[in-house]
Design a protein around this motif. Structure first.
Motif, short mmCIF file in Angstrom:
data_model
loop_
_atom_site.label_atom_id
_atom_site.label_comp_id
_atom_site.label_asym_id
_atom_site.label_seq_id
_atom_site.Cartn_x
_atom_site.Cartn_y
_atom_site.Cartn_z
N ILE A 412 6.53 -9.15 7.56
CA ILE A 412 7.85 -8.54 7.72
C ILE A 412 8.50 -8.27 6.37
O ILE A 412 9.15 -7.24 6.16
N THR A 413 8.28 -9.19 5.42
CA THR A 413 8.86 -9.06 4.08
C THR A 413 8.21 -7.92 3.30
O THR A 413 8.88 -7.12 2.66
N LEU A 414 6.88 -7.85 3.35
CA LEU A 414 6.14 -6.89 2.53
C LEU A 414 6.17 -5.47 3.09
O LEU A 414 5.95 -4.50 2.36
N PHE A 415 6.42 -5.34 4.39
CA PHE A 415 6.40 -4.01 5.02
C PHE A 415 7.75 -3.73 5.69
O PHE A 415 7.91 -3.94 6.90
N PRO A 416 8.74 -3.25 4.92
CA PRO A 416 10.08 -3.00 5.44
C PRO A 416 10.11 -2.05 6.64
O PRO A 416 10.98 -2.15 7.50
N ASP A 417 9.12 -1.13 6.70
CA ASP A 417 9.12 -0.16 7.80
C ASP A 417 8.96 -0.81 9.17
O ASP A 417 9.34 -0.23 10.18
N LEU A 418 8.37 -2.01 9.20
CA LEU A 418 8.29 -2.73 10.48
C LEU A 418 9.68 -2.97 11.06
O LEU A 418 9.89 -2.91 12.27
N SER A 419 10.63 -3.26 10.18
CA SER A 419 12.01 -3.50 10.62
C SER A 419 12.80 -2.20 10.73
O SER A 419 13.64 -2.07 11.63
N LEU A 420 12.54 -1.25 9.84
CA LEU A 420 13.41 -0.08 9.72
C LEU A 420 12.97 1.13 10.54
O LEU A 420 13.75 2.06 10.72
N TRP A 421 11.74 1.10 11.07
CA TRP A 421 11.26 2.26 11.81
C TRP A 421 12.15 2.56 13.03
O TRP A 421 12.58 3.69 13.25
N LEU A 422 12.43 1.53 13.82
CA LEU A 422 13.21 1.75 15.04
C LEU A 422 14.66 2.17 14.74
O LEU A 422 15.15 3.14 15.35
N PRO A 423 15.37 1.51 13.80
CA PRO A 423 16.72 2.00 13.47
C PRO A 423 16.73 3.46 13.01
O PRO A 423 17.66 4.21 13.33
N ARG A 424 15.68 3.87 12.28
CA ARG A 424 15.63 5.25 11.81
C ARG A 424 15.49 6.24 12.95
O ARG A 424 15.95 7.39 12.85
N GLN A 425 14.85 5.81 14.04
CA GLN A 425 14.74 6.70 15.21
C GLN A 425 16.11 6.94 15.86
O GLN A 425 16.29 7.90 16.60
N PHE A 426 17.06 6.04 15.57
CA PHE A 426 18.41 6.16 16.12
C PHE A 426 19.42 6.64 15.07
O PHE A 426 20.62 6.45 15.23
N GLY A 427 18.89 7.22 13.98
CA GLY A 427 19.78 7.86 13.01
C GLY A 427 20.09 7.08 11.77
O GLY A 427 20.89 7.53 10.95
N TYR A 428 19.45 5.90 11.59
CA TYR A 428 19.74 5.12 10.38
C TYR A 428 19.15 5.82 9.17
O TYR A 428 18.01 6.27 9.18
#
Length: 430
Positions: A412-428
């Protein structure tokens, strides 16, 4: 000795003498203001402004109440029956049910302790009945699965992190989805490996003809995360309003649909929620005053400047934060770490260009792992009390789960996209 050093020593001494940490921070911060020649009334001002201007904090008691109402009714029993129908048929099935129910219950409670005290208590009884599983293993598994609760939304720790970081609570909730599922997957992997090695029992499969009835009975429970998160991301409610709806939904389903909760049970749920909320509220009040002291002393900027001298990369900084938070999790209560320690790191994270939503997920996962980290993980004590097994026996059983979860934290630490992929789908845009 300067006033700030005296303040820190005072907090430690008062806490060691048994005073609650929130009270210790308030008393020591007032002592600092007096020694520094500042207006001691500033302490009250900081508490009142912080508590009454933070509308989002209302979500905390409401999520706690929703979990209490679920546990007092039969909603958790129907959830367990649903999970058992689908994964109970495999070797180590009840252990897999424990993992599955924590993932689903995580979408309703937002609290690791609510998970352990509610469905966790029931799972302990089910797993140890007729000697199916060693009590220490059942307790260790229940403690480790409970940490998923505050990662998958809703999440009380993420509400508190949003308070200290000004990050969007909606995007924080979304960011916890995939990391939470990853944590569930690594736990299920440990269970399947242990089941083969230790010859755990296979549960009797639920006949196919009974599945529709089980699904129908559990459907109102399964709809709770849909109602809660659908309201937030559909734009109909704020997270705080969604928490109120979740509490009302849990009450209506338990009282009217399942007819499984009495007026007395509702009263005790309200009482228990009030006690828990008061405890968290005092911690927040203490942190508000102490953070004011930390700001006056310019500690965050000083730390940021000091760390910048090492020319740390964002990854190195995150790894250092992981080590510090995991170590502190062994000794301090999670809310205290979130309110006092994490804000000190936020300016440095900002300066290094680390996304604060991703940073929030990393911090919350660390703090949750602290609940099961020896020697003072709170969930270890809770499950020791529930199971009647010694702390040593539970720690021995929980180590494989803890190591697997630390590996998940590293991913989770090394791959930020694991956390940020879903928020980006909602406009983050982060």
């Amino acid at each position: 000795m300067d006033p700030f050093t005296i303040c820190i020593i005072s907090i430690l001494l008062l806490a060691l003498l048994g005073l609650p940490v929130g009270h210790a921070m308030i008393a020591s911060s007032i002592l600092y203001l007096m020694l520094a020649g500042l207006d001691m009334g500033t302490a009250a001002e900081q508490i009142l402004n912080g508590l009454f201007s933070s509308y989002i904090l209302l979500a905390v008691p409401l999520f706690i109440l929703a979990a209490e109402l679920m546990n007092s009714g039969s909603m958790t029993l129907r959830l367990l029956a649903f999970c058992n129908a689908f994964v109970g048929r495999f070797r180590g099935g009840l252990a897999l049910v424990n993992v599955a129910q924590s993932i689903i219950f995580a979408g309703m409670s937002g609290s690791a302790l609510a998970d352990a005290a509610g469905t966790g208590k029931m799972m302990q009884k089910m797993m140890t009945a007729d000697g199916k599983y060693p009590p220490a293993f059942a307790a260790a598994l229940t403690a480790s699965t409970a940490v998923i609760g505050p990662i998958i939304p809703p999440s009380i720790p993420m509400v508190i992190y949003a308070l200290v970081s000004d990050a969007s609570i909606g995007y924080l909730f979304l960011a916890g989805m995939i990391p939470g599922l990853l944590m569930g997957i690594v736990q299920a992997t440990i269970v399947l490996t242990s089941a083969r090695r230790r010859s755990f029992p296979v549960e009797e499969p639920v006949p196919m003809r009974k599945l529709p009835g089980i699904v129908v009975k559990a459907f109102p429970v399964l709809m709770m995360p849909v109602v809660l998160l659908g309201g937030i991301y559909g734009g109909a409610t704020t997270p705080t309003e969604a928490a109120a709806i979740a509490a009302l939904y849990a009450l209506l389903v338990s009282a009217l649909l399942y007819n499984s909760v009495s007026a007395s049970a509702v009263y005790h749920s309200l009482l228990s929620s009030a006690r828990t909320t008061a405890s968290i509220g005092m911690l927040i009040a203490g942190a508000l005053v102490f953070n004011y002291v930390v700001t006056i002393e310019n500690v965050p900027t000083t730390l940021s400047n000091w760390l910048s001298g090492f020319n740390l990369s964002p990854i190195m900084f995150l790894l250092i934060v992981n080590v510090i938070l995991l170590a502190l999790g062994c000794l301090l209560e999670g809310t205290t770490v979130l309110l006092v320690i994490v804000p000190v790191f936020i300016p440095t994270a900002n300066a290094l260009g680390i996304d604060l939503v991703h940073f929030g997920v990393v911090c919350v996962v660390n703090i949750m792992l602290g609940l099961i980290t020896p020697p003072y993980g709170l969930l270890l004590f809770v499950m020791s009390n529930i199971s009647g097994k010694s702390l040593h026996a539970i720690i021995r059983e929980i180590l494989p789960f803890l190591l697997a979860l630390i590996a998940a934290l590293l991913v989770i630490t090394l791959f930020p996209d694991l956390s940020l992929w879903l928020p980006r789908q909602f406009g983050y845009k982060g």
